[in-house]
Design an enzyme around this catalytic site. Structure first.
Site, mmCIF file in Angstrom:
data_model
loop_
_atom_site.group_PDB
_atom_site.id
_atom_site.type_symbol
_atom_site.label_atom_id
_atom_site.label_comp_id
_atom_site.label_asym_id
_atom_site.label_seq_id
_atom_site.Cartn_x
_atom_site.Cartn_y
_atom_site.Cartn_z
ATOM 1 N N CYS A 250 0.810 -1.173 0.028
ATOM 2 C CA CYS A 250 -0.021 0.214 -0.051
ATOM 3 C C CYS A 250 0.806 1.303 0.009
ATOM 4 C CB CYS A 250 -0.983 -0.127 1.169
ATOM 5 S SG CYS A 250 -0.153 -0.223 2.695
ATOM 6 N N HIS B 33 -1.948 0.313 7.081
ATOM 7 C CA HIS B 33 -2.329 0.806 5.576
ATOM 8 C C HIS B 33 -1.888 2.260 5.405
ATOM 9 C CE1 HIS B 33 -4.336 0.009 1.896
ATOM 10 N NE2 HIS B 33 -5.212 1.121 2.115
ATOM 11 N N ASP C 266 -7.959 5.798 -2.287
ATOM 12 C CA ASP C 266 -7.141 4.485 -1.817
ATOM 13 C C ASP C 266 -6.695 3.929 -3.231
ATOM 14 O OD1 ASP C 266 -5.917 2.657 -0.822
ATOM 15 O OD2 ASP C 266 -7.546 2.050 0.536
#
Lengths: 302, 680
Positions: free
Chosen positions: B430, B474, B490
């Protein structure tokens, strides 16, 4: 009942002067059907006490002086070949009596001692596969001299346990001694003594002893004493169940002598030194058995 | 050899005791083994190893009657031990060093533990060492192991104290001693509970725990480089737990906001500095608020995680926390104990409708002359006159359509990390996606920032709460659009929608790198674990989390009155004294046996006589005492003797079972007699 026992004690006290407590203990021991060990110095009246009691209770009396060469047969009896009948005939020894006075029991060899002690337990003699029952009542009064142990065979604990009580007589007080000195000694009176009861009456008294009531509260106290002797660091080993039973029987006899139909803690306290003194071995060699028992009594709450 | 004579004297003195001290030694070594096993997780490995060596040595001394090592051996050993601790920890102070020193010295002291006194000293030291493990960790199983070790040490103490008594050695003795030790500990439980409930708590961490205690904590950092979140994802440690007041939102809504990163420098992204505070961004909320309670594990940093996006009512925040302009919540001190706080968030919101000039500058900041390919791509999009929304769409489309792969083990990136990632390796976690996306946006003139935190979580059905682990860490992006304010984008969801919808376990199903508990292929294990975590959660809430606030609340409930913590101290002392008096009373009063009516009346009689100065001795029989008392109080002699005789016969004489009535009559006679007894 109290009248009879009082009469016995009074009569015995005529010979043994100023020793009512000891006489009472000895009588309690007999009433509880136990054997008595008297431990004291020579000349304190051990033999006289035994003899007087036998006389007063109307019992047969035999005395054996124990020596190191005494053999079991000398006490128990022996079978001798009879030429006329071509058979062995048993000649009973001195043990066939109501009261056997075993004088200075610790002088005899262990072999003889154990022969005697066996008879004390069984109340019968077996020789050549024939069993001879001793007359009833039967009990042994043994004496021993505690101070000079040279050339003696001290009774081991297991055999001491066979004696219900161990008592000492001690020196008389001044008044009693004066009285004794004024008379010609006990022996003469002894011969004149008439019995107060007979063997049958004694047996009745013994069985009456069993009926003296022992309450649960008293058994609590008795068990507390037993428990204390087993748990305390004061003693090497505690009292056995047999010792507990002995304590109860003696306390019953003691209550009877006091004219009560039930046992109270004071009875236990009175007989405890005589009944437990020779069974308890102290861990410390410094304190005597009397001190130990006093300590024991103080430690257990009523 | 020269101290052989000394040893022989010792041996002959203790001759009969050797047998018993073997028990004591084994108890001691066993309990210390438990303690050192626990320490093996927290101290340098050589410390437990040192214990093993000395423990075996001590055991052999006892077993084979070896000589104890002489002073000339022990002295250098001790010095070496101290030196080793000093070298390992660089100090003799601080938690690790001092506990290490204590542990090493206790191991060595085994070699000179032979007399009763030595053993007692040893056991006391070992108690201390064993309890000290709780400075390192307070998990339930550690607590249970500590209890076990304490029981063993107590058994050692019992075994040592029994040495003077004659005990027939038997296999039973182990059981007897262990039982007795457990009983003793159990008897201490009420005192422990009273102390636990009433001992005054002080807000904040346990006093005086040295700073180095927190070095091992994991959590989000205040900066981000490619690789450090994927590193964090390897840990199954729990980050925090959340209880929702209402229903738990869907997984793709669960963004837990942590540090917001603005400043780019090479491959590193950092928070804005606090030196010139920015005004807090405006927030418009819509829809229903979500309320929840977070139990945050200590992580030695300042952030308090919140569900995106929190509306902060100052009163709801834990002590002295504040909110930064970019909606991060920061505590004043690093979080070093587990804390609980309330959250109040809106899933639908509009943040920062107006972008200040300073924020715009910060949100567009990039280091010049880096990642030329990326800049070219951005410049191309700008030259195509695309709107910011279209640029975002283009970037996401690129992630979605080209062969980007979401992986926990991305390859290392070269000198131009964003170029290398976007055009070469295309494999990342991520943080790679978030950082390159933000880079792209900034290069294309769209204000953007990185938000780190946690995403998702795992529902524990047993407690109906959410567990968020470090593996849920994250990073995502926020871009500012005219009219919409800061919007969450995202980029990871473009590459791996499963990560956001279903959690990391679903996104990386085959990864052996993921911690066992975040994976999906062990349902049994997971079920067991969930139960265990529910127990743990309770332990944290009620035992470890029992702080001043909870203590005061509980006492308020009990006493129904507000009290200050100074009063708690007083209450503690009073309760302890009352407890001890009660126990002494139980021990002294005939073990609490109820008295029979006869005895109760007799006790009154004894009280009267004791007042008159004639107390009954405890070993005295009733009759004997009666005679003594009668002698001492001749005026009441008759009554006293009568009562004594009556009591004695009631107690010891034979009762006719049929004469219940007479028994009652006798009792009332005794009562009357005692009542009428007047002693002047």
């Amino acid at each position: 009942m109290k009248k009879i026992t009082d009469a016995i004690i009074a009569k015995t006290s005529e010979v043994i002067l100023g020793k009512e407590q000891q006489i009472k203990l000895a009588l309690a021991c007999i009433l509880a059907k136990g054997h008595l060990l008297i431990e004291d110095l020579p000349g304190m009246g051990k033999t006289t006490l035994a003899h007087t009691l036998a006389q007063v209770l109307g019992l047969q009396f035999q005395r054996v002086q124990f020596t190191s060469d005494l053999l079991p047969a000398d006490v128990l009896g022996v079978s001798v070949y009879d030429r006329n009948t071509a058979n062995f005939k048993f000649h009973p020894g001195p043990i066939f009596t109501n009261v056997l006075l075993a004088d200075e029991i610790n002088r005899a060899t262990p072999k003889t001692q154990s022969a005697l002690l066996e008879v004390m337990e069984e109340a019968q003699v077996t020789i050549d596969a024939v069993t001879y029952t001793l007359p009833q009542p039967f009990f042994v009064i043994a004496t021993q001299n505690p101070s000079s142990q040279i050339g003696t065979f001290a009774l081991p604990e297991s055999q001491l346990d066979r004696f219900l009580m161990r008592i000492t007589i001690n020196y008389p007080d001044a008044a009693s001694e004066r009285k004794l000195l004024q008379s010609n000694g006990g022996r003469e009176q002894l011969a004149k003594l008439s019995p107060v009861i007979d063997a049958q009456q004694l047996q009745m008294l013994q069985s009456a002893c069993h009926d003296i009531h022992v309450s649960d509260a008293l058994l609590d106290y008795l068990q507390a004493i037993l428990k204390y002797t087993r748990q305390s660091a004061q003693f090497n080993a505690g009292l056995s169940p047999r010792a507990g039973l002995s304590l109860k029987q003696c306390a019953q006899a003691w209550a009877m002598l006091d004219g009560r139909d039930h046992v109270i803690p004071e009875d236990i306290q009175s007989i405890l030194p005589s009944v437990a003194g020779h069974r308890l071995v102290s861990n410390s060699t410094l304190t005597g058995s009397v001190d130990n028992i006093a300590q024991l009594l103080k430690s257990v709450a009523v | 050899m020269f101290n052989r004579t000394g040893v022989n004297v010792m041996a002959s003195q203790t001759g009969t005791q050797t047998h018993i001290s073997m028990h004591a030694i084994i108890w001691l070594l066993l309990s210390l083994s438990i303690t050192f096993t626990l320490y093996a997780f927290n101290l340098e490995n050589w410390v437990p190893a040192c214990f093993i060596v000395f423990a075996i040595w001590r055991y052999l001394i006892e077993k084979n009657n070896w000589l104890y090592p002489s002073l000339w051996l022990r002295l250098p050993l001790t010095l070496a031990g101290g030196l080793a601790v000093l070298l390992t920890y660089g100090s003799l102070f601080g938690r690790d060093a001092s506990v290490g020193l204590l542990a090493v010295m206790i191991s060595m002291k085994l070699l000179e533990t032979r007399t009763k006194r030595d053993f007692i000293v040893m056991v006391v030291l070992s108690y201390f060492l064993t309890v000290n493990i709780l400075l390192f960790t307070q998990a339930i199983w550690v607590f249970l192991a500590v209890l076990l070790a304490l029981t063993g040490l107590t058994a050692c103490l019992i075994s040592v104290s029994h040495q003077n008594k004659k005990i027939i050695p038997s296999p039973q003795i182990w059981k007897v001693q262990a039982k007795l030790a457990a009983k003793l500990l159990l008897q201490a439980t009420p005192i422990m509970l009273v102390l636990f409930v009433l001992f005054p708590r002080i807000p904040g961490p346990i006093w005086g725990i040295p700073q180095d205690s927190y070095s091992g904590m994991t959590g989000l950092s205040d900066s981000m480089e490619p690789g450090n979140i994927s590193q964090l994802s390897l840990s199954s440690k729990i980050a925090f737990r959340v209880e929702f007041k209402s229903a738990i939102p869907a997984n793709n809504q669960l963004y837990w906001r942590g540090p917001v990163l603005w400043h780019q420098e090479g491959r590193r992204w950092q928070m804005t500095s606090d030196s010139i505070p920015l005004p807090i961004e405006t927030l418009e909320t819509s829809g229903v608020a979500t309320d929840y309670t977070i139990t945050l594990e200590p992580h030695n940093r300042n952030w308090l995680l919140m569900l995106d996006l929190p509306e902060i009512a100052a009163s709801a925040l834990p002590a002295e926390a504040r909110i930064k302009h970019d909606m991060q919540v920061l505590s004043k001190e690093p979080i070093r104990t587990r804390i609980r706080y309330q959250g109040h968030s809106y899933l639908h919101y509009k943040l920062g409708a107006q972008l200040s000039e300073r924020e715009r500058t910060l949100a567009l900041q990039l280091i010049e002359d880096e990642n030329p390919k990326t800049r070219q791509l951005a410049a191309k999009w700008v030259s195509e006159k695309k709107s910011p929304t279209a640029i975002v769409e283009a970037a996401l489309k690129m992630f979605r359509e080209q062969e980007f792969i979401y992986t926990l083990a991305p390859p290392r990136l070269g000198k131009e990390p964003v170029d290398d990632f976007l055009f070469n390796t295309k494999r990342g976690f991520c943080e790679h996606y978030a950082s390159s996306f933000v880079y792209l946006m900034r290069a294309a003139g769209v204000p953007a920032r990185i938000v780190t935190g946690y995403q998702g979580g795992e529902i524990n059905p047993n407690g109906n709460y959410l567990i968020i682990r470090q593996s849920d860490a994250h990073a995502w992006a926020e871009i500012w659009l005219q009219g919409n304010g800061w919007v969450r984008i995202d980029p990871t969801s473009a590459v791996s929608p499963d990560r956001i919808e279903m959690g990391i376990g679903a996104a990386l199903p085959d990864s052996n790198l993921l911690p066992l508990l975040s994976r999906q292929d062990y349902p049994m294990l997971k079920h067991l674990y969930m139960n265990w975590d529910a127990v743990n959660n309770g332990w944290n809430q009620w035992v470890l989390g029992y702080d001043q606030a909870k203590q005061l609340a509980l006492l308020k409930k009990l006493i129904n009155k507000d009290i200050a913590w100074e009063d708690i101290g007083l209450l503690l002392v009073v309760t302890m004294i009352a407890l001890m008096l009660f126990v002494s009373y139980l021990l002294l009063s005939n073990k609490g046996i109820a008295l029979s009516p006869t005895n109760r009346i007799y006790q009154q009689f004894l009280k009267k006589l004791a007042k008159a100065g004639v107390p009954k001795l405890r070993h005295e029989g009733a009759i004997n005492f009666g005679h003594r008392a009668a002698k001492a109080l001749p005026n009441q002699a008759i009554e006293i003797l009568e009562i004594s005789a009556l009591y004695s016969s009631m107690q010891y004489a034979k009762h006719q079972a049929s004469s219940e009535k007479t028994n009652k009559e006798t009792l009332s006679i005794l009562k009357q007699l005692v009542k009428n007894l007047k002693i002047k």
